[in-house]
Design an enzyme around this catalytic site. Structure first.
Site, mmCIF file in Angstrom:
data_model
loop_
_atom_site.group_PDB
_atom_site.id
_atom_site.type_symbol
_atom_site.label_atom_id
_atom_site.label_comp_id
_atom_site.label_asym_id
_atom_site.label_seq_id
_atom_site.Cartn_x
_atom_site.Cartn_y
_atom_site.Cartn_z
ATOM 1 N N ARG A 1 -60.890 7.451 3.623
ATOM 2 C CA ARG A 1 -60.483 6.503 2.475
ATOM 3 C C ARG A 1 -61.535 5.779 1.608
ATOM 4 N NH1 ARG A 1 -56.488 2.618 5.928
ATOM 5 N NH2 ARG A 1 -56.292 1.841 3.877
ATOM 6 N N LEU B 1 -55.716 7.189 14.410
ATOM 7 C CA LEU B 1 -55.414 7.356 12.986
ATOM 8 C C LEU B 1 -55.123 6.085 12.488
ATOM 9 C CD1 LEU B 1 -53.233 10.651 13.028
ATOM 10 C CD2 LEU B 1 -55.692 10.360 12.398
ATOM 11 N N ASP B 2 -55.403 5.815 11.296
ATOM 12 C CA ASP B 2 -54.831 4.380 10.573
ATOM 13 C C ASP B 2 -53.335 4.301 10.656
ATOM 14 O OD1 ASP B 2 -57.534 4.062 10.190
ATOM 15 O OD2 ASP B 2 -57.309 4.460 8.003
ATOM 16 N N LYS B 3 -52.616 3.201 10.674
ATOM 17 C CA LYS B 3 -51.384 2.721 10.950
ATOM 18 C C LYS B 3 -50.512 3.799 9.880
ATOM 19 C CE LYS B 3 -47.767 -0.582 9.818
ATOM 20 N NZ LYS B 3 -47.519 -2.074 9.321
ATOM 21 N N THR C 1 -51.672 6.246 8.070
ATOM 22 C CA THR C 1 -52.157 7.727 8.112
ATOM 23 C C THR C 1 -51.180 8.533 9.174
ATOM 24 O OG1 THR C 1 -54.341 7.373 7.376
ATOM 25 C CG2 THR C 1 -54.097 9.514 8.267
#
Length: 317
Positions: free
Chosen positions: A237, A137-139, A141
């Site tokens: 996104r 997961l993105d930082k 998110t």
């Protein structure tokens, strides 16, 4: 610590004439072909007690034996970082990742990551590549991630991800009022000029498909559920921005906050101070690596997104 693996199997007659690495992949399906080939070359996977080559053909009836200690492949430091554990057993670990936590060490993030935390709480994970992390997961998110605790579980989960049988649902808050749900089928690639960004590219892009459904419409925003068919970097996104409904708070793909006309002071402050993309991995469903049973987990939205939706509701009235 190292993980000790000891396995035995007899080559069935119907695999007569097949190569050793092909037979091994059939008999030891918990491990990738590449890893089995490496073990054959290292001499820890033998045929009737003898070391063979990966391309050697078998006649059936031979005994394959695997005896190996898998040493730590990662040299990252273990760090006492708190984890929100949703579920765990001998094969998997399900974590509710908070926003702000980087998943894997990289340039500029050599410590303070989820991987460092896993190594601290589960030292045996050092013997599994990437400490068992199979997706990211993105930082900024938040939400659910599954982590493998063994090599076998990791291979099983990676295969599921490649076969697109892992079901992942996200919730997001978008700028703009949607008329309805839909599907974004738009290939993604690295942005040609800004290498930290992704972009839609019909020429160089890889297939990327996101399904989205409206949960609730507000005056100037929409609360949506997104289902991933593929798992590209920044996929939701980029896709939401591509259809002109970027995520609230997304510094990379949404630009400056859009402040609606007539917004209350509270709404203005909430939108301006929301410091991350409003994206949360709420639900995760997969086949359990040990039991092959369908299992799923779900976690509520974090406090910051709940507050955002509460303020949007008040502005709606």
């Amino acid at each position: 610590m190292a993980e000790t693996i000891q396995l035995h199997a007899q080559v069935p007659e119907d695999l007569r004439g097949a190569r050793l690495d092909q037979v091994a992949a059939q008999l030891f399906p918990d491990y990738s072909r590449a890893r089995l080939q490496l073990w054959i070359k290292e001499g820890v996977l033998t045929v009737d007690g003898e070391v063979k080559k990966t391309r050697d053909k078998l006649i059936g009836g031979e005994q394959l034996a695997l005896a190996v200690e898998v040493e730590n492949e990662e040299r990252w430091e273990a760090e006492p970082i708190a984890l929100d554990i949703i579920y765990e057993d001998d094969a998997v670990l399900v974590i509710n990742k908070p926003a702000g936590l980087v998943v894997h060490p990289g340039a500029g993030n050599g410590s303070g990551t989820l991987l460092n935390a896993i190594l601290y709480h589960y030292p045996d994970s050092a013997s599994v590549p990437r400490a068992g992390i199979v997706h990211r997961l993105d930082k900024d998110t938040s939400g659910l991630m599954v982590v493998a605790k063994t090599l076998a579980a990791q291979n099983h989960l990676v295969n599921q991800l490649q076969e697109r049988t892992v079901h992942r649902e996200y919730e997001a808050v978008c700028m703009g009022r949607m008329t309805g749900g839909g599907t974004v089928d738009a290939p993604l690639a690295r942005h040609p000029k800004q290498r930290k960004k992704m972009a839609v590219s019909t020429i160089a892009g890889k297939e990327a498909i996101t399904h989205y459904r409206v949960i609730k419409r507000y005056v100037h925003h929409t609360h949506v559920r997104c289902m991933l068919e593929t798992g590209r970097t920044h996929q939701i996104r980029v896709h939401m921005g591509h259809i002109k409904y970027p995520l609230v708070g997304d510094p990379m793909y949404a630009g400056r906050p859009r402040i609606p006309k007539g917004a209350s002071t509270e709404l203005i402050e909430t939108l301006r101070s929301f410091g991350r993309q409003a994206l949360h991995a709420r639900r995760l469903e997969l086949m359990h690596p040990d039991s092959n049973e369908l299992v799923s987990w779900e976690v509520d939205l974090p406090a910051d997104m709940q507050h955002l939706l509460s303020v949007l509701s008040e502005h709606d009235s």
